[in-house]
Design a protein around this motif. Structure first.
Motif, mmCIF file in Angstrom:
data_model
loop_
_atom_site.group_PDB
_atom_site.id
_atom_site.type_symbol
_atom_site.label_atom_id
_atom_site.label_comp_id
_atom_site.label_asym_id
_atom_site.label_seq_id
_atom_site.Cartn_x
_atom_site.Cartn_y
_atom_site.Cartn_z
ATOM 1 N N MET A 235 20.748 23.291 -52.798
ATOM 2 C CA MET A 235 19.313 23.538 -52.656
ATOM 3 C C MET A 235 18.528 22.256 -52.836
ATOM 4 S SD MET A 235 16.849 25.994 -54.890
ATOM 5 C CE MET A 235 16.526 24.775 -56.127
ATOM 6 N N LEU A 236 18.642 21.669 -54.023
ATOM 7 C CA LEU A 236 17.931 20.408 -54.255
ATOM 8 C C LEU A 236 18.908 19.267 -54.119
ATOM 9 C CD1 LEU A 236 15.638 20.985 -57.338
ATOM 10 C CD2 LEU A 236 14.991 20.680 -54.974
ATOM 11 N N LYS A 237 18.540 18.277 -53.324
ATOM 12 C CA LYS A 237 19.426 17.122 -53.246
ATOM 13 C C LYS A 237 18.858 16.028 -54.141
ATOM 14 C CE LYS A 237 17.480 15.953 -48.730
ATOM 15 N NZ LYS A 237 17.667 15.290 -47.486
ATOM 16 N N TRP A 238 19.644 15.652 -55.104
ATOM 17 C CA TRP A 238 19.221 14.598 -56.015
ATOM 18 C C TRP A 238 19.873 13.291 -55.608
ATOM 19 C CZ3 TRP A 238 15.062 14.340 -58.420
ATOM 20 C CH2 TRP A 238 14.482 15.483 -58.991
ATOM 21 N N PRO B 35 16.498 7.977 -54.890
ATOM 22 C CA PRO B 35 15.072 8.186 -54.624
ATOM 23 C C PRO B 35 14.584 7.315 -53.473
ATOM 24 C CG PRO B 35 15.409 6.893 -56.622
ATOM 25 C CD PRO B 35 16.750 7.359 -56.188
ATOM 26 N N VAL B 36 13.508 7.767 -52.852
ATOM 27 C CA VAL B 36 12.844 6.953 -51.834
ATOM 28 C C VAL B 36 12.021 5.912 -52.585
ATOM 29 C CG1 VAL B 36 11.141 6.982 -49.981
ATOM 30 C CG2 VAL B 36 12.720 8.898 -50.239
ATOM 31 N N ILE B 37 12.199 4.660 -52.279
ATOM 32 C CA ILE B 37 11.430 3.636 -52.972
ATOM 33 C C ILE B 37 10.394 3.024 -52.040
ATOM 34 C CG2 ILE B 37 13.195 3.129 -54.697
ATOM 35 C CD1 ILE B 37 14.003 0.713 -53.027
ATOM 36 N N LYS B 38 9.504 2.241 -52.630
ATOM 37 C CA LYS B 38 8.361 1.729 -51.870
ATOM 38 C C LYS B 38 8.782 0.964 -50.623
ATOM 39 C CE LYS B 38 5.243 -1.124 -53.764
ATOM 40 N NZ LYS B 38 4.169 -1.389 -54.744
ATOM 41 N N LEU C 246 9.488 3.262 -47.831
ATOM 42 C CA LEU C 246 8.240 3.827 -47.319
ATOM 43 C C LEU C 246 7.589 2.818 -46.358
ATOM 44 C CD1 LEU C 246 6.136 6.172 -47.761
ATOM 45 C CD2 LEU C 246 5.126 4.737 -49.521
ATOM 46 N N LYS D 90 9.559 2.567 -43.078
ATOM 47 C CA LYS D 90 9.304 3.700 -42.184
ATOM 48 C C LYS D 90 7.987 3.538 -41.450
ATOM 49 C CE LYS D 90 11.584 8.014 -43.267
ATOM 50 N NZ LYS D 90 11.573 9.235 -44.073
ATOM 51 N N LEU E 203 6.195 22.611 -50.986
ATOM 52 C CA LEU E 203 7.354 22.470 -51.872
ATOM 53 C C LEU E 203 8.069 23.795 -52.063
ATOM 54 C CD1 LEU E 203 5.895 20.198 -54.695
ATOM 55 C CD2 LEU E 203 7.309 19.517 -52.766
#
Lengths: 105, 101
Positions: free
Chosen positions: B1-4, B7-10, B13, B16, B97
């Motif tokens: 369900m949750l993928k840990w 993390p997306v870092i700056k 971002l 992208k 969410l």
């Protein structure tokens, strides 16, 4: 305290002034930044922005709440909530800024 | 369900956004992203709040000075007043969410 409320338009204005980009493009970029963060969070990913803070998702299980008016017990369904953890840099700048303001009053 | 996952870092971002805006230099996208977050902090530091409809609102809460205690020794320690940044998730994002729930 100041008590003004900034919106997307003010953030776009900062981009216009500091980067020199046209207003409409600045607005699009502000929107894009927020959309990218939202998309990652909706996918269940954590977003870490150095020197700003990090956004993460917490899964909350079902629990029993209470209608404060009637006292009636109501189940609160399991849900995902967003938590923001400010960076130390952010906390430091805010405390420095607001303590100084308060001292000046 | 949750993928840990990671993390997306700056920088990702920025990457992208740069990829979707080939007419901008990568370096400029980096500056733009930094200006946006910097402006949010600057606003909070002068006592303003930042409300981004659909995303959320950044505000600052004041914590009064208090007498804290060292839990180990029980000694009273004065804790200064402080200002704590706070984020309240916007309605639209909150609903997204939980879209699959």
């Amino acid at each position: 305290m100041g008590g003004k409320t900034l919106t997307r338009a003010d953030l776009a204005e900062a981009v216009v002034e500091q980067i020199g980009l046209p207003r409409n493009e600045s607005q699009e970029l502000v929107e894009l930044v927020l959309a990218e963060i939202s998309n990652a969070l909706a996918d269940g990913e954590q977003v870490k922005l150095s020197s700003f803070g990090s956004f993460g998702i917490r899964a909350k299980g079902q629990r029993i709440g209470r209608n404060p008016k009637t006292g009636q017990e109501v189940p609160i369904t399991p849900r995902r909530v967003l938590v923001f953890r400010p960076s130390n840099i952010m906390k430091g700048r805010i405390n420095a800024g607001l303590s100084r303001r308060k001292a000046a009053e | 369900m949750l993928k840990w996952g990671t993390p997306v870092i700056k920088s990702e971002l920025i990457q992208k956004i740069a990829a979707g805006n080939p007419h901008l230099f990568h370096r400029d996208v980096e500056r733009i992203v930094n200006v946006i977050f910097d402006e949010i902090i600057a606003a909070l530091a002068r006592g303003d709040r930042v409300e981004l409809r659909g995303f959320g609102a950044f505000t600052v809460k004041h914590r009064a000075p208090r007498i804290g205690r060292n839990p180990r020794t029980g000694a009273a320690v004065p804790v200064d007043e402080k200002f704590v940044p706070f984020f309240k998730t916007g309605k639209e994002l909150r609903e997204r969410l939980n879209a699959d729930a």
